[in-house]
Write a protein that holds these residues in place. Structure first.
Motif, PDB file in Angstrom:
ATOM      1  N   ILE A   4     -16.049 -79.814  -6.301  1.00  0.00           N
ATOM      2  CA  ILE A   4     -14.660 -79.359  -6.376  1.00  0.00           C
ATOM      3  C   ILE A   4     -13.788 -80.360  -5.624  1.00  0.00           C
ATOM      4  CG2 ILE A   4     -13.035 -77.510  -5.787  1.00  0.00           C
ATOM      5  CD1 ILE A   4     -15.395 -75.559  -5.921  1.00  0.00           C
ATOM      6  N   ARG A   5     -12.759 -80.842  -6.286  1.00  0.00           N
ATOM      7  CA  ARG A   5     -11.893 -81.838  -5.666  1.00  0.00           C
ATOM      8  C   ARG A   5     -10.499 -81.746  -6.261  1.00  0.00           C
ATOM      9  NH1 ARG A   5     -12.582 -87.701  -8.259  1.00  0.00           N
ATOM     10  NH2 ARG A   5     -10.394 -87.616  -7.670  1.00  0.00           N
ATOM     11  N   GLN A   7      -7.357 -83.867  -8.128  1.00  0.00           N
ATOM     12  CA  GLN A   7      -7.245 -85.031  -9.001  1.00  0.00           C
ATOM     13  C   GLN A   7      -6.771 -86.246  -8.225  1.00  0.00           C
ATOM     14  OE1 GLN A   7      -5.738 -84.602 -13.129  1.00  0.00           O
ATOM     15  NE2 GLN A   7      -4.137 -86.032 -12.498  1.00  0.00           N
ATOM     16  N   SER A   8      -5.960 -86.018  -7.205  1.00  0.00           N
ATOM     17  CA  SER A   8      -5.387 -87.117  -6.436  1.00  0.00           C
ATOM     18  C   SER A   8      -6.336 -87.674  -5.382  1.00  0.00           C
ATOM     19  CB  SER A   8      -4.101 -86.658  -5.747  1.00  0.00           C
ATOM     20  OG  SER A   8      -4.378 -85.578  -4.860  1.00  0.00           O
ATOM     21  N   ALA A   9      -7.424 -86.988  -5.085  1.00  0.00           N
ATOM     22  CA  ALA A   9      -8.322 -87.436  -4.027  1.00  0.00           C
ATOM     23  C   ALA A   9      -9.693 -86.791  -4.192  1.00  0.00           C
ATOM     24  CB  ALA A   9      -7.747 -87.082  -2.649  1.00  0.00           C
ATOM     25  N   PRO A  10     -10.766 -87.489  -3.764  1.00  0.00           N
ATOM     26  CA  PRO A  10     -12.105 -86.908  -3.874  1.00  0.00           C
ATOM     27  C   PRO A  10     -12.393 -85.849  -2.819  1.00  0.00           C
ATOM     28  CG  PRO A  10     -12.215 -89.073  -2.862  1.00  0.00           C
ATOM     29  CD  PRO A  10     -10.789 -88.882  -3.302  1.00  0.00           C
ATOM     30  N   PHE A  11     -11.460 -85.691  -1.878  1.00  0.00           N
ATOM     31  CA  PHE A  11     -11.675 -84.762  -0.779  1.00  0.00           C
ATOM     32  C   PHE A  11     -10.717 -83.581  -0.862  1.00  0.00           C
ATOM     33  CE2 PHE A  11     -12.030 -89.220   0.640  1.00  0.00           C
ATOM     34  CZ  PHE A  11     -13.405 -89.293   0.783  1.00  0.00           C
ATOM     35  N   CYS A  12     -11.059 -82.516  -0.174  1.00  0.00           N
ATOM     36  CA  CYS A  12     -10.169 -81.366  -0.009  1.00  0.00           C
ATOM     37  C   CYS A  12      -9.892 -81.172   1.474  1.00  0.00           C
ATOM     38  CB  CYS A  12     -10.810 -80.095  -0.587  1.00  0.00           C
ATOM     39  SG  CYS A  12     -10.853 -80.054  -2.396  1.00  0.00           S
ATOM     40  N   SER A  13      -8.946 -80.339   1.791  1.00  0.00           N
ATOM     41  CA  SER A  13      -8.638 -80.072   3.191  1.00  0.00           C
ATOM     42  C   SER A  13      -9.570 -78.988   3.724  1.00  0.00           C
ATOM     43  CB  SER A  13      -7.183 -79.614   3.330  1.00  0.00           C
ATOM     44  OG  SER A  13      -7.022 -78.335   2.723  1.00  0.00           O
ATOM     45  N   TRP A  14      -9.617 -78.856   5.039  1.00  0.00           N
ATOM     46  CA  TRP A  14     -10.421 -77.784   5.634  1.00  0.00           C
ATOM     47  C   TRP A  14      -9.862 -76.421   5.238  1.00  0.00           C
ATOM     48  CZ3 TRP A  14     -15.043 -78.707   6.924  1.00  0.00           C
ATOM     49  CH2 TRP A  14     -15.413 -79.926   7.487  1.00  0.00           C
ATOM     50  N   ALA A  15      -8.548 -76.334   5.110  1.00  0.00           N
ATOM     51  CA  ALA A  15      -7.952 -75.055   4.702  1.00  0.00           C
ATOM     52  C   ALA A  15      -8.435 -74.654   3.314  1.00  0.00           C
ATOM     53  CB  ALA A  15      -6.426 -75.166   4.719  1.00  0.00           C
ATOM     54  N   GLU A  16      -8.538 -75.646   2.418  1.00  0.00           N
ATOM     55  CA  GLU A  16      -9.041 -75.357   1.077  1.00  0.00           C
ATOM     56  C   GLU A  16     -10.503 -74.936   1.112  1.00  0.00           C
ATOM     57  OE1 GLU A  16      -6.997 -78.069  -2.168  1.00  0.00           O
ATOM     58  OE2 GLU A  16      -7.404 -79.219  -0.347  1.00  0.00           O
ATOM     59  N   TYR A  17     -11.277 -75.593   1.947  1.00  0.00           N
ATOM     60  CA  TYR A  17     -12.688 -75.208   2.084  1.00  0.00           C
ATOM     61  C   TYR A  17     -12.821 -73.756   2.515  1.00  0.00           C
ATOM     62  CZ  TYR A  17     -17.202 -74.600   4.391  1.00  0.00           C
ATOM     63  OH  TYR A  17     -18.411 -74.102   4.802  1.00  0.00           O
ATOM     64  N   PHE A  18     -12.073 -73.379   3.550  1.00  0.00           N
ATOM     65  CA  PHE A  18     -12.147 -71.996   4.038  1.00  0.00           C
ATOM     66  C   PHE A  18     -11.681 -71.012   2.975  1.00  0.00           C
ATOM     67  CE2 PHE A  18     -11.614 -74.060   8.369  1.00  0.00           C
ATOM     68  CZ  PHE A  18     -12.948 -73.891   8.718  1.00  0.00           C
ATOM     69  N   ALA A  19     -10.616 -71.386   2.235  1.00  0.00           N
ATOM     70  CA  ALA A  19     -10.098 -70.494   1.197  1.00  0.00           C
ATOM     71  C   ALA A  19     -11.118 -70.302   0.084  1.00  0.00           C
ATOM     72  CB  ALA A  19      -8.790 -71.043   0.627  1.00  0.00           C
ATOM     73  N   ILE A  20     -11.729 -71.396  -0.344  1.00  0.00           N
ATOM     74  CA  ILE A  20     -12.734 -71.304  -1.405  1.00  0.00           C
ATOM     75  C   ILE A  20     -13.943 -70.519  -0.920  1.00  0.00           C
ATOM     76  CG2 ILE A  20     -14.300 -72.646  -2.860  1.00  0.00           C
ATOM     77  CD1 ILE A  20     -12.195 -74.894  -2.758  1.00  0.00           C
ATOM     78  N   ARG A  21     -14.380 -70.817   0.285  1.00  0.00           N
ATOM     79  CA  ARG A  21     -15.551 -70.128   0.828  1.00  0.00           C
ATOM     80  C   ARG A  21     -15.323 -68.631   0.943  1.00  0.00           C
ATOM     81  NH1 ARG A  21     -17.021 -71.060   7.011  1.00  0.00           N
ATOM     82  NH2 ARG A  21     -15.267 -69.609   7.121  1.00  0.00           N
ATOM     83  N   ASN A  22     -14.105 -68.234   1.338  1.00  0.00           N
ATOM     84  CA  ASN A  22     -13.839 -66.824   1.598  1.00  0.00           C
ATOM     85  C   ASN A  22     -13.328 -66.047   0.388  1.00  0.00           C
ATOM     86  OD1 ASN A  22     -14.544 -67.325   4.292  1.00  0.00           O
ATOM     87  ND2 ASN A  22     -12.426 -67.722   4.898  1.00  0.00           N
ATOM     88  N   ASP A  23     -12.635 -66.738  -0.538  1.00  0.00           N
ATOM     89  CA  ASP A  23     -11.932 -66.019  -1.599  1.00  0.00           C
ATOM     90  C   ASP A  23     -12.540 -66.146  -2.988  1.00  0.00           C
ATOM     91  OD1 ASP A  23     -10.180 -65.323   0.396  1.00  0.00           O
ATOM     92  OD2 ASP A  23      -8.652 -66.787  -0.162  1.00  0.00           O
ATOM     93  N   LEU A  24     -13.305 -67.203  -3.244  1.00  0.00           N
ATOM     94  CA  LEU A  24     -13.865 -67.380  -4.574  1.00  0.00           C
ATOM     95  C   LEU A  24     -15.174 -66.610  -4.718  1.00  0.00           C
ATOM     96  CD1 LEU A  24     -11.734 -69.651  -4.852  1.00  0.00           C
ATOM     97  CD2 LEU A  24     -13.447 -70.938  -6.113  1.00  0.00           C
ATOM     98  N   HIS A  25     -15.297 -65.929  -5.841  1.00  0.00           N
ATOM     99  CA  HIS A  25     -16.510 -65.151  -6.108  1.00  0.00           C
ATOM    100  C   HIS A  25     -17.430 -65.863  -7.095  1.00  0.00           C
ATOM    101  CE1 HIS A  25     -14.596 -61.853  -4.000  1.00  0.00           C
ATOM    102  NE2 HIS A  25     -13.538 -61.963  -4.794  1.00  0.00           N
ATOM    103  N   SER A  26     -16.920 -66.883  -7.765  1.00  0.00           N
ATOM    104  CA  SER A  26     -17.698 -67.560  -8.804  1.00  0.00           C
ATOM    105  C   SER A  26     -18.599 -68.661  -8.262  1.00  0.00           C
ATOM    106  CB  SER A  26     -16.761 -68.153  -9.857  1.00  0.00           C
ATOM    107  OG  SER A  26     -15.822 -69.024  -9.243  1.00  0.00           O
ATOM    108  N   VAL A  27     -18.385 -69.055  -6.998  1.00  0.00           N
ATOM    109  CA  VAL A  27     -19.197 -70.111  -6.401  1.00  0.00           C
ATOM    110  C   VAL A  27     -19.484 -69.813  -4.932  1.00  0.00           C
ATOM    111  CG1 VAL A  27     -18.396 -71.996  -7.889  1.00  0.00           C
ATOM    112  CG2 VAL A  27     -17.137 -71.467  -5.787  1.00  0.00           C
ATOM    113  N   ARG A  28     -20.526 -70.458  -4.431  1.00  0.00           N
ATOM    114  CA  ARG A  28     -20.772 -70.545  -2.995  1.00  0.00           C
ATOM    115  C   ARG A  28     -20.631 -72.012  -2.631  1.00  0.00           C
ATOM    116  NH1 ARG A  28     -26.358 -68.745  -1.602  1.00  0.00           N
ATOM    117  NH2 ARG A  28     -25.540 -68.777   0.526  1.00  0.00           N
ATOM    118  N   VAL A  29     -19.770 -72.306  -1.657  1.00  0.00           N
ATOM    119  CA  VAL A  29     -19.391 -73.691  -1.419  1.00  0.00           C
ATOM    120  C   VAL A  29     -19.859 -74.183  -0.050  1.00  0.00           C
ATOM    121  CG1 VAL A  29     -17.113 -73.039  -0.505  1.00  0.00           C
ATOM    122  CG2 VAL A  29     -17.454 -75.325  -1.447  1.00  0.00           C
ATOM    123  N   ALA A  30     -20.266 -75.458  -0.014  1.00  0.00           N
ATOM    124  CA  ALA A  30     -20.656 -76.126   1.222  1.00  0.00           C
ATOM    125  C   ALA A  30     -19.766 -77.343   1.429  1.00  0.00           C
ATOM    126  CB  ALA A  30     -22.120 -76.555   1.171  1.00  0.00           C
TER     127      ALA A  30
END
Length: 214
Positions: A4-5, A7-30
């Protein structure tokens, strides 16, 4: 397994990581950070390539172990901080020592023990770079932005993950309208090839770039 990235960069922010980890049900993210530094063993230190990974890394990617266990896994009972070393490093630097588990090492002025040896076919989460060591990452302890690697839940599609990620991203953008990165489209792509022993000619340029970024 997907990456998961933005389009403008291969990285995401820590805030995005926490949001995906806590709010998305379709994936488990590391979260994964790649960097180069030295490792001290006894009175010897040598340059190595590291992946700092979140504590759920082993449960999500299931990389397996030739010896010992990954930190964060149920089979690792010791409370001491540990690192995982590559099979290649075990053979070249430690001569395949079967008593390697528990050996003290020092990385980034922190003391660790060797908790396990990775399977020989697991050489990196982010090819073509080959990693020597995987160590616990305690976000947001590093200012660099993490790579996000995720395992989709059974029955989920890439399209479903993308749609759910767009909802989370829109919510984050509404809360932080001045953040231009959040305006960049989200990309969810199958991530294959990390169980590989391949290395190509791009290794040195990639590490130079990563060192400059991090």
């Amino acid at each position: 397994i997907v990456r998961i990235r933005r389009q403008s960069a291969p990285f995401c922010s820590w805030a995005e990581y926490f949001a995906i980890r806590n709010d998305l049900h379709s994936v488990r993210v590391a979260a994964v950070l790649l960097f180069a530094t030295s490792m001290e063993v006894g009175r010897t230190d040598f340059d190595t390539t590291f992946e700092g990974v979140s504590s759920n890394f082993a449960q999500i990617l299931r990389p397996g172990a030739a010896l010992g266990a990954w930190f964060g896994s149920e089979s690792e009972s010791s409370a001491e901080p540990s690192v995982m070393i590559s099979y290649r490093l075990w053979k070249t630097r430690f001569a395949g020592d079967p008593g390697i588990l528990g050996k003290p090492v020092r990385i980034l002025n922190q003391d660790f023990r060797i908790g396990g040896v990775a399977l020989p076919q697991f050489t990196s989460t982010l090819p073509p770079v080959m990693s020597d060591v995987w160590m616990p990452l305690k976000p947001p302890g590093y200012f660099a932005r993490p790579n996000l690697i995720a395992r989709m839940t059974p029955g989920t599609t890439v399209a479903a993950v993308t749609a759910e990620m767009r909802v989370v991203s829109a919510r984050m953008r509404a809360a932080d309208p001045g953040n231009q990165q959040l305006a960049s489209p989200v990309l969810v792509r199958p991530h294959a090839g990390f169980m590989s022993d391949s290395r190509n000619a791009f290794f040195r340029p990639i590490m130079t770039l990563l060192s400059a970024v991090t």
